[in-house]
Design an enzyme around this catalytic site. Structure first.
Site, PDB file in Angstrom:
ATOM      1  N   HIS A  66      37.519  48.287  77.188  1.00 53.39           N
ATOM      2  CA  HIS A  66      37.987  49.677  77.136  1.00 53.39           C
ATOM      3  C   HIS A  66      38.174  50.120  78.585  1.00 53.39           C
ATOM      4  O   HIS A  66      37.182  50.262  79.313  1.00 53.39           O
ATOM      5  CB  HIS A  66      36.936  50.573  76.473  1.00 53.39           C
ATOM      6  CG  HIS A  66      36.548  50.162  75.084  1.00 53.39           C
ATOM      7  ND1 HIS A  66      37.086  50.722  73.955  1.00 53.39           N
ATOM      8  CD2 HIS A  66      35.660  49.229  74.645  1.00 53.39           C
ATOM      9  CE1 HIS A  66      36.547  50.168  72.874  1.00 53.39           C
ATOM     10  NE2 HIS A  66      35.677  49.248  73.272  1.00 53.39           N
ATOM     11  N   ARG A  68      40.104  52.919  79.590  1.00 57.27           N
ATOM     12  CA  ARG A  68      40.094  54.388  79.699  1.00 57.27           C
ATOM     13  C   ARG A  68      41.356  55.053  80.217  1.00 57.27           C
ATOM     14  O   ARG A  68      41.358  56.272  80.371  1.00 57.27           O
ATOM     15  CB  ARG A  68      38.921  54.855  80.580  1.00 57.27           C
ATOM     16  CG  ARG A  68      37.571  54.246  80.289  1.00 57.27           C
ATOM     17  CD  ARG A  68      37.125  54.513  78.887  1.00 57.27           C
ATOM     18  NE  ARG A  68      35.724  54.174  78.666  1.00 57.27           N
ATOM     19  CZ  ARG A  68      35.218  53.993  77.445  1.00 57.27           C
ATOM     20  NH1 ARG A  68      35.969  54.105  76.374  1.00 57.27           N
ATOM     21  NH2 ARG A  68      33.946  53.709  77.292  1.00 57.27           N
ATOM     22  N   ASP A 309      33.345  43.758  75.366  1.00 53.08           N
ATOM     23  CA  ASP A 309      33.279  45.160  74.928  1.00 53.08           C
ATOM     24  C   ASP A 309      32.945  46.073  76.114  1.00 53.08           C
ATOM     25  O   ASP A 309      32.175  47.030  75.969  1.00 53.08           O
ATOM     26  CB  ASP A 309      32.264  45.340  73.786  1.00 53.08           C
ATOM     27  CG  ASP A 309      32.424  46.684  73.096  1.00 53.08           C
ATOM     28  OD1 ASP A 309      33.449  47.358  73.317  1.00 53.08           O
ATOM     29  OD2 ASP A 309      31.509  47.069  72.337  1.00 53.08           O
TER      30      ASP A 309
HETATM   31  O1  DOR Z   1      29.576  51.463  72.272  1.00 53.82           O
HETATM   32  C1  DOR Z   1      30.784  51.536  72.150  1.00 53.82           C
HETATM   33  N1  DOR Z   1      31.545  52.097  73.089  1.00 53.82           N
HETATM   34  N2  DOR Z   1      31.352  51.057  71.039  1.00 53.82           N
HETATM   35  C2  DOR Z   1      32.653  51.298  70.757  1.00 53.82           C
HETATM   36  O2  DOR Z   1      33.099  50.921  69.702  1.00 53.82           O
HETATM   37  C3  DOR Z   1      33.490  52.075  71.675  1.00 53.82           C
HETATM   38  C4  DOR Z   1      32.964  51.996  73.047  1.00 53.82           C
HETATM   39  C5  DOR Z   1      33.612  52.978  73.986  1.00 53.82           C
HETATM   40  O3  DOR Z   1      34.826  53.046  74.008  1.00 53.82           O
HETATM   41  O4  DOR Z   1      32.884  53.675  74.694  1.00 53.82           O
END
Ligand code: DOR
Length: 454
Positions: A66, A68, A309
């Site tokens: 991610h 942002r 992640d």
């Molecule tokens: O812990 C998480 N953070 N799980 C997710 O599915 C999204 C992610 C985030 O984008 O912060």
């Protein structure tokens, strides 16, 4: 006339992890591709890297990050996120759609690709976000340049993307052909149990009880039934429980499986004692019995991919009292060092790690030309020193959030160089040159889109 033996770069004498095993080879690179694998001691080349005593892996593909941008650049942007990736030995990333706006239209997706071309240090692709309003666009989006597939959030997490209506889930799975990657937590159960963390005195220790194993199982079970009904293969992201692994082992024909280094390396309650809300992520870090089950599934061949992640939030945001603190922790830069440390500790082999970080993502998402050390493939290489001991620290992190849950952990195994399409992007912990990231090419979308160049 061009000398047929002339290369742009030779990576010399490294222990190369190839599809046929680990061999000491020279890698000859020409025009961004692997042009030869063998003994190239007498070949002419513009540049040579000595990889003696080092291992040469296919470039690492992190298929869940991610970053942002757009909208939340105070946490991360495509420049800082991909710099962190390159420093961690990662050569390509697939980025999630929970930005602001969410990536739910063809314009949102092409805007991300344009931004990536301007500032990404590594190659990139973006997920189309599944949502009611995205339904008319999903098939167009999955054929666009730089689209890695479709992402479904079955439970709410960071951002507003959510598919909690079963009809919408079916409609998403009915449309299109590319890989669908799914965050499995049951929204109804999350809502029902939310009051337990809204009481006075709630702490991050309660996170795995609120978002309990049953919450994850219910969503995974429903997803598998729906995937079978719709005849669509699904990729289950960040699996965290023993029960889901047992179920997934029975559904190999319809579902592939991802785990994260955090869930393999951290354990409750210890991580919440030490890190509080900084250990909070969705789905949560759980107790030792679940961690053991993830390792067993990994070694039994049930797990297909490891993704970081990477989900950065600022310290100020993470310092908010639970449950107002956001879920997620950074990880793209520590993915490879942590996993190499697990290799050195004997928990998995280097060949299996390359399967999980290179072959796996390429196979599942249909990447056209990355993920293997093979002649003709992109010259994406990650050179690592398995004998290097290093302490992970906050100040090494190029992520804008500037922290890591692994601060202070000493690991053995470290990336020394990141090479992308023949360009040395990172050497000895420094970024070189300018950002040169390009969209990753996907085999499946090429078949179905005659307008894209092959
Ligand atoms: O812990 C998480 N953070 N799980 C997710 O599915 C999204 C992610 C985030 O984008 O912060």
């Amino acid at each position: 006339m061009q000398n047929a033996d002339a290369f742009d770069l030779i990576v010399q004498g490294g222990r190369c992890v190839t599809p046929s095993g680990i061999e000491t080879l020279d890698v000859g690179i020409r025009e961004g591709r692997i042009a030869a694998l063998g003994s190239l001691a007498t070949a002419t080349t513009k540049e040579r890297i000595d990889a003696k005593d080092l291992h040469v892996l296919p470039g690492i593909i992190d298929s869940q990050v991610h970053f942002r941008e757009p909208g939340l650049e105070h946490k991360e942007d495509l420049g800082t996120g991909t710099a962190s990736a390159a420093l961690g030995g990662v050569t390509a990333i697939f980025e999630m759609p929970n930005t602001v706006p969410s990536t739910t239209s063809p314009e949102d997706l092409s805007d991300k690709v344009r931004r990536g071309r301007e500032k990404a240090w590594v190659d990139f692709a973006f997920f189309a976000g599944a949502a009611d309003e995205a339904l008319p666009h999903l098939e167009t989006m999955e054929k666009q340049e730089g689209c890695s597939g479709v992402k479904i959030f079955m439970g709410s997490s960071t951002g507003s993307l959510l598919v909690d209506d079963h009809d919408v889930l079916e409609q998403v799975l009915m449309r299109g052909t590319r890989r669908v990657a799914v965050h499995c937590e049951d929204e109804a159960r999350l809502r029902e149990r939310r009051p337990m963390v809204e009481k006075e005195g709630a702490t991050a220790h309660m996170h795995p009880s609120w978002r309990d194993p049953r919450t994850a199982y219910l969503a995974t079970e429903r997803l598998l039934k729906t995937a079978r009904k719709c005849g669509r293969r699904v990729h289950v992201l960040h699996v965290t429980t023993a029960e889901e692994m047992e179920l997934l082992a029975d559904h190999r024909d319809i579902a592939t499986v991802e785990v994260t280094p955090q869930h393999l390396s951290l354990v409750a309650p210890d991580c919440y004692d030490r890190l509080g809300t900084y250990a909070q992520m969705n789905p949560p870090i759980r107790e030792e019995s679940h961690r053991k089950a993830l390792w067993k599934a990994l070694n039994d061949g049930i797990v297909d991919v490891i993704g970081s992640d990477h989900a950065p939030h600022t310290r100020t945001e993470k310092d908010r009292p639970y449950p107002d603190s956001p879920s997620g922790m950074p990880g793209v830069q520590t993915l490879l060092p942590l996993m190499l440390d697990h290799v050195n500790a004997g928990r998995l082999s280097l060949i299996r790690l390359v399967d999980l970080l290179c072959h796996g993502p390429a196979r599942i998402y249909g990447v056209a030309n990355k993920g293997r050390l093979t002649v003709g493939y992109d010259a994406d290489l990650t050179i690592v020193d398995l004998n290097a001991f290093n302490a992970i620290s906050h100040d090494q992190m190029a992520s804008r959030c500037a922290w890591t849950p692994f601060h202070g952990r000493t690991v053995s195994g470290w990336p020394l160089s990141t090479i992308i399409r023949g360009n040395i992007v990172m050497k000895d912990g420094n970024l070189l040159g300018d950002p040169l990231g390009e969209p990753v090419r996907f085999a499946e979308s090429f078949k179905s889109n005659p307008n894209l160049e092959t």
